[in-house]
Structure formats: structure tokens, C-alpha cells
Design a protein around this motif. Structure first.
Motif, PDB file in Angstrom:
ATOM      1  N   SER A  47      31.411 -42.924 -34.326  1.00 38.79           N
ATOM      2  CA  SER A  47      30.403 -42.225 -33.533  1.00 38.79           C
ATOM      3  C   SER A  47      30.807 -40.776 -33.292  1.00 38.79           C
ATOM      4  O   SER A  47      31.932 -40.513 -32.851  1.00 38.79           O
ATOM      5  N   ASP A  68      29.829 -39.019 -30.879  1.00 44.77           N
ATOM      6  CA  ASP A  68      29.892 -38.780 -29.435  1.00 44.77           C
ATOM      7  C   ASP A  68      31.314 -38.913 -28.895  1.00 44.77           C
ATOM      8  O   ASP A  68      31.739 -38.151 -28.028  1.00 44.77           O
ATOM      9  N   THR A  97      32.374 -34.435 -25.380  1.00 37.41           N
ATOM     10  CA  THR A  97      33.093 -35.028 -24.254  1.00 37.41           C
ATOM     11  C   THR A  97      34.593 -34.785 -24.376  1.00 37.41           C
ATOM     12  O   THR A  97      35.266 -34.390 -23.417  1.00 37.41           O
TER      13      THR A  97
END
Length: 583
Positions: free
Chosen positions: A362, A364, A369
Motif C-alpha cells: 500500500s 499509504d 504518514t
């Protein structure tokens, strides 16, 4: 009647090589054929992503820019051009060459080779391409093509295909084809054959090495040389280094012929001329290698700079501070490179580098982050906190694997200048094949047999002791290394018979792994090439999923051989070069 030698040169060793090399080769001296190698495992991934954006692309666009001037020069000089720049779209590149030829007013007959693209047959592949041989190129040249572009053929096929056309060799002329494949392997990486990336680079002026060429004779022997007045050098050493590059084993398997690298003999024929003779060939295997690339996931990297005192403690602090955000990330690798020096007189040499590499399915988990958390540490972490560059978004990374497919299941096709499509039959495979034997006629001197490490013999052995000194392997040996998918190869050679006998009996697999501890957990195979005074080591799996995955600091193992040369061991004093006299 014996035909004169084929003069064939190279003007590209990779996608991104010197753009003016094609002009330099066409104007530097006589040529019959000029080749260009643009494809590598990483290149196929790059072209695959290009094709996703635009189905009309998928080929090496730089080749077209080189041809804007090169087409006219080649036409004036009667030089045929053969290049694998077609990549994933050789038909598209052939059309683009025709359009360019019309634009610049040069009459050319363009042909292409296709059938290597098997992407639709491999689940989940971004690209899947069989490594074709040179027979399709031969068919195109026999049909009168001035320019032949291909997809994924073996690098050496760019030379063996034209040689088979020039001399009208049959598919079972294995020794001759093997000689041409050997010459092709020397030429394929461009200036690596003329002093580039050479262990003993200080012996020659390689600020701008010329590109290599081969004069191939009808019996398959060849002379490796370069155009007069160009930089670099062609020596038995530079040719040996390239012969050892990215090969695995004594038998060099190819779609046209299996080349016995242990039969290659090199002879110095004067300035910038090395003759290659004695090459034996055998029937090719019944299968073709298919290189497969996939998008493996998402990757990111942050490099923290740690300066001055307490380097280890600073590294521990950063790792602790990022522990929570890294939870759940599929693959996390921390590397601390102690580039710092005690009491350094520059800030850079007082600094170490802490490298974080993350991979995950992923984007993400390894994207904003993570990078935001890392940057938020700027005022609340170790003293002197900074990074080499601002962290960026997650990037997709590629995975390279290879599979085998029966040769007769690959639709190797030559598309001739008039549009005729000719199916190229696979070469006949061998009925059976015995493994090559280790050379038997190379006994070690008693001192080496007795101790087994190249030092003085133990007391009572009856062997004459030899004085040794602790020194880097590179004081007596050259090396060249590279990648084959997830594997690395390291070729090592020496220049004299005494040094060869020492190397043969000293640099065992155990010794190799002791010198390079990072290879210790991998399978290492050693291959002996006595005529080249060389050993070739294959390190299985050290590069993970291949160069596009960014698995290692040196993802293509380009410098693995130089690391080996820098490692110290006991070397007989008699083998070391004499110290330079001082006035």
C-alpha cells in the motif's frame, strides 16, 4: 571463396548511453554494421510504464534522436544499423524510423523482429519478453534491410545475427556462432570493453573511451578493437573483464548456440587489438528465458545525517522514535553507514548516514504518514538533525523474475522491409549434454597444496615456504561484477600464470564468502575459466527481486567486485607488483 571479415561496431551499451556515439562510430572509420544495445531488466520496467501511459510508446526514444543525423551518415557509408531499441514495440519503432527517413530524405529499407512479447500469457505481468536469438535479424538483413529494430533479443544476438547473414552460416554452425556470440558479449556493453569500469583504469586514459568494434572472420574468430584516435584502450585485460560480466557458469546458454566460455582464448595482437579464438559451441537448450517484470508494491527512502559524537546512540533514538509509525509496514530496512571520521576537519567527514528503506503493497503506509512523522522530528530528536533530501511520496517499485518456455511456443517473427512476415523456427536443441569438467592440468605448487590458503607451508610439509604479506586482493587481481535478476556475478582474473595458480587454489567459495560476509547466507557457485586465468562466482538471491526493487545500496552489484578487491588476505610477496622507485 572466403569472404573478408565483417566489421561490426557498437554505439550504445544501455538506454541513456552517450548520445553522440552513433555519429562517432559512423564517422570514425570503416564499418559494415553498427549495433546498439538499449535494453536491460530495468529498462523493460521503464518501457512497460511508458506503454501504460501511451500504447504507442514502449521503445527507446533516444534511438530516434540519434538517427536524425545517423540515417544519412549510414546511408552514405553503406552501413547497416541493427538495434534492440524496439523494446516492447518494435513495429511502432520501425514505423517511426520510416517516418523519420521520409522527413530527412534518406531512402532506407526498415525491418523489425517481433514475437518476444508474451505479456498476455503471464498473469500479473507488466512485461514478459522472451530472449530471442539472432536468426530473425539474419532474415531481415538477407531481405535487404538497411535498418533492423528488434524487441527483446539477447544482447549478443545483435552481433551473431549479422555475422550469420554476412557469412551465410547455417543454424548448426555452432563453433562459428559461438565465436560471434563471444564477440557480441564483448561489444554489448559499449565502452566497458575499451577501459570503462575497469579495475586497472589508471593504466589508460579513459576520460572519454571510444566504443568497441569487432572484425569477425568466417571461422568465427574475431579481433576486438576500436576506431583509431578514440580514447580508452583494448587489451586482453579489458576484454577479459567484459567476458566475465553478467555470465553464470562455464556454458553460456543462448537461443542460437551454447557457448563454452572455458574454451575462449585471447591473444594480444598489438595496440588496441585483441584476437579471440578457440571458442567452441554446442546446440542451444530447448527453452527460452522469459524476463518478467511486475509492479511489486510501493517504496520510500529517508537518509538521516548523524554528525559528530554518539553516532550509535543517535541512530537508536531515530529508530525508536519511528517505531510506532513503522508498525505494519511489510518491509523495513535500516542501514547505518559509518562514513564519519574521528576529529574530522570537515563537517561532511564527521558525519554518518542512517538510511531507512521501506516497502509495502500500500502506498499509504510508506507515503505521507511516514514522511511527515520523520520530518516532525526535526526539532525534537538528536542534536544536529537533518536529512540528505526532503522525503517524497511513495514510488512504485518493480520485481524481476525469469521463467522458461519451450522455444517452439514463442512466435519469433521477422517482418521484412516489404511487410512480409517470416516465422523463424527455433534452433535444434541438444539430444543430451554432459556437465563441463574442472580443468585437470593445473596442479598447485606444493606450498599452496600444503596450506591451502596461499601462505607459507606448515612445518614438516616438505614444501618450500613462501613469504606472504597482508594486502588487498586487488593488488594482484582485477574484478568485474553485475546483476542477473536477483543474482549477482563476480568475475576475478589475474595476469600471470603464477598468480593464476595462487588464485585458483586460494579463492575458494569459503574464502570468497569470508571476504564478502554479506554473501555468506547465500548460495555461491564458482566457475573456472583457465584460459582467461579467471574465476567467476554467482551469488544467488543477493539482489532480492532485482534492480528495480532497490533491495541493496548497490542494487545492480556493479561495485561488488571492487569491494572484493579491497579486502585483505595473505598474498605471496613474489606476486605483488614491485614498489615504485623514489628519487
Amino acid at each position: 571463396m572466403t569472404r573478408r571479415p565483417l566489421v561490426i561496431g557498437n554505439a550504445s551499451g544501455f538506454y541513456g548511453d552517450r548520445s553522440d556515439a552513433l555519429r562517432e562510430m559512423l564517422t570514425g572509420g570503416p564499418l559494415d554494421v553498427l549495433t546498439g544495445d538499449y535494453l536491460a531488466e530495468l529498462t523493460m520496467l521503464i518501457l512497460g510504464r511508458d506503454r501504460l501511459k501511451n500504447p504507442d510508446l514502449g521503445y527507446a526514444k533516444t534511438f530516434l534522436r540519434q538517427l536524425e543525423e545517423g540515417l544519412g551518415l549510414a546511408h552514405e557509408r553503406g552501413v547497416r544499423i541493427v538495434a534492440n531499441a524496439g523494446g516492447l514495440n518494435p513495429a511502432g519503432l520501425a514505423d517511426a524510423v520510416r517516418t523519420l527517413a521520409a522527413k530527412v530524405g534518406v531512402p532506407v529499407r526498415v525491418a523489425h523482429v517481433e514475437g518476444d512479447d508474451l505479456t498476455a500469457r503471464v498473469d500479473g505481468a507488466l512485461t514478459a519478453n522472451a530472449y530471442l536469438g539472432g536468426a530473425g535479424i539474419t532474415a531481415c538483413l538477407r531481405a535487404g534491410a538497411d535498418v533492423v529494430v528488434t524487441g527483446r533479443v539477447t544482447d549478443a544476438a545483435l552481433v551473431s545475427g549479422p555475422a550469420a547473414w554476412w557469412f551465410d552460416w547455417a543454424p548448426d554452425d555452432h563453433d562459428r556462432l559461438a565465436g560471434a556470440v563471444t564477440a557480441g558479449h564483448v561489444l554489448e556493453c559499449g565502452t566497458q570493453a575499451t577501459g570503462g569500469n575497469y579495475s586497472f583504469f589508471a593504466r589508460h586514459d579513459i576520460r572519454r573511451p571510444g566504443f568497441p568494434l569487432a572484425e569477425i572472420s568466417e571461422d568465427g574468430s574475431a579481433v576486438i578493437t576500436k576506431h583509431p584516435g578514440t580514447g580508452g584502450a583494448v587489451t586482453t585485460g579489458t576484454v577479459t573483464a567484459q567476458l566475465l560480466y553478467e555470465t553464470q557458469g562455464v556454458r553460456y546458454l543462448g537461443p542460437d548456440v551454447t557457448t563454452r566460455l572455458d574454451t575462449v582464448r585471447l591473444t594480444d595482437e598489438g595496440a588496441d587489438r585483441v584476437r579471440v579464438t578457440g571458442v567452441r559451441g554446442e546446440a542451444p537448450p530447448a527453452s527460452l528465458k522469459v524476463g518478467v517484470t511486475r509492479i511489486g508494491g510501493w517504496r520510500n527512502e529517508i537518509v538521516f545525517v548523524l554528525t559528530g559524537l554518539d553516532i550509535e546512540a543517535k541512530a537508536r533514538l531515530v529508530r525508536t522514535q519511528l517505531t510506532e509509525v513503522l508498525e505494519g509496514v511489510a518491509d523495513t530496512t535500516w542501514t547505518l553507514a559509518r562514513t564519519d571520521h574521528e576529529d574530522a576537519d570537515t563537517q561532511e567527514t564527521a558525519s554518518a548516514l542512517l538510511r531507512l528503506v521501506v516497502r509495502d503493497p500500500s502506498p499509504d503506509r510508506v507515503g505521507r504518514t511516514l514522511t511527515s512523522t520523520a520530518i516532525e522530528l526535526a526539532l525534537g530528536s538528536y542534536p544536529g538533525f537533518h536529512v540528505t533530501a526532503p522525503p517524497g511520496p511513495a514510488q512504485p517499485y518493480g520485481v524481476f523474475t525469469s521463467i522458461l518456455i519451450p522455444s517452439d511456443e514463442v512466435p519469433h517473427t521477422a517482418v521484412l522491409p516489404d511487410g512480409t512476415r517470416v516465422r523463424v523456427p527455433p534452433a535444434e536443441p541438444p539430444a543430451s549434454q554432459a556437465p563441463p569438467a574442472e580443468p585437470a592440468a593445473l596442479p598447485a605448487p606444493p606450498a599452496f597444496e600444503a596450506r591451502g590458503s596461499g601462505g607459507a607451508a606448515p612445518a614438516g610439509s616438505g614444501a618450500e615456504p613462501r613469504e606472504t604479506v597482508r594486502a588487498p586482493l586487488g593488488a594482484v587481481a582485477g574484478a568485474r561484477s553485475g546483476d542477473k535478476g536477483g543474482d549477482a556475478n563476480v568475475g576475478v582474473w589475474v595476469e600471470t600464470d603464477p598468480a593464476w595458480q595462487w588464485l585458483l587454489h586460494t579463492l575458494t567459495v569459503d574464502a570468497f564468502q569470508a571476504l564478502l560476509p554479506e554473501t555468506a547466507r547465500h548460495t555461491v557457485d564458482r566457475h573456472v575459466l583457465p584460459h582467461l586465468r579467471a574465476l567467476n562466482f554467482t551469488v544467488t538471491g543477493i539482489l532480492g527481486d532485482g534492480v528495480a526493487s532497490g533491495h541493496r545500496f548497490d542494487p545492480q552489484a556493479k561495485a561488488l567486485g571492487e569491494w572484493l578487491r579491497a579486502r585483505h588476505l595473505d598474498i605471496p610477496v613474489a606476486l605483488l607488483p614491485a614498489p615504485e622507485a623514489t628519487s
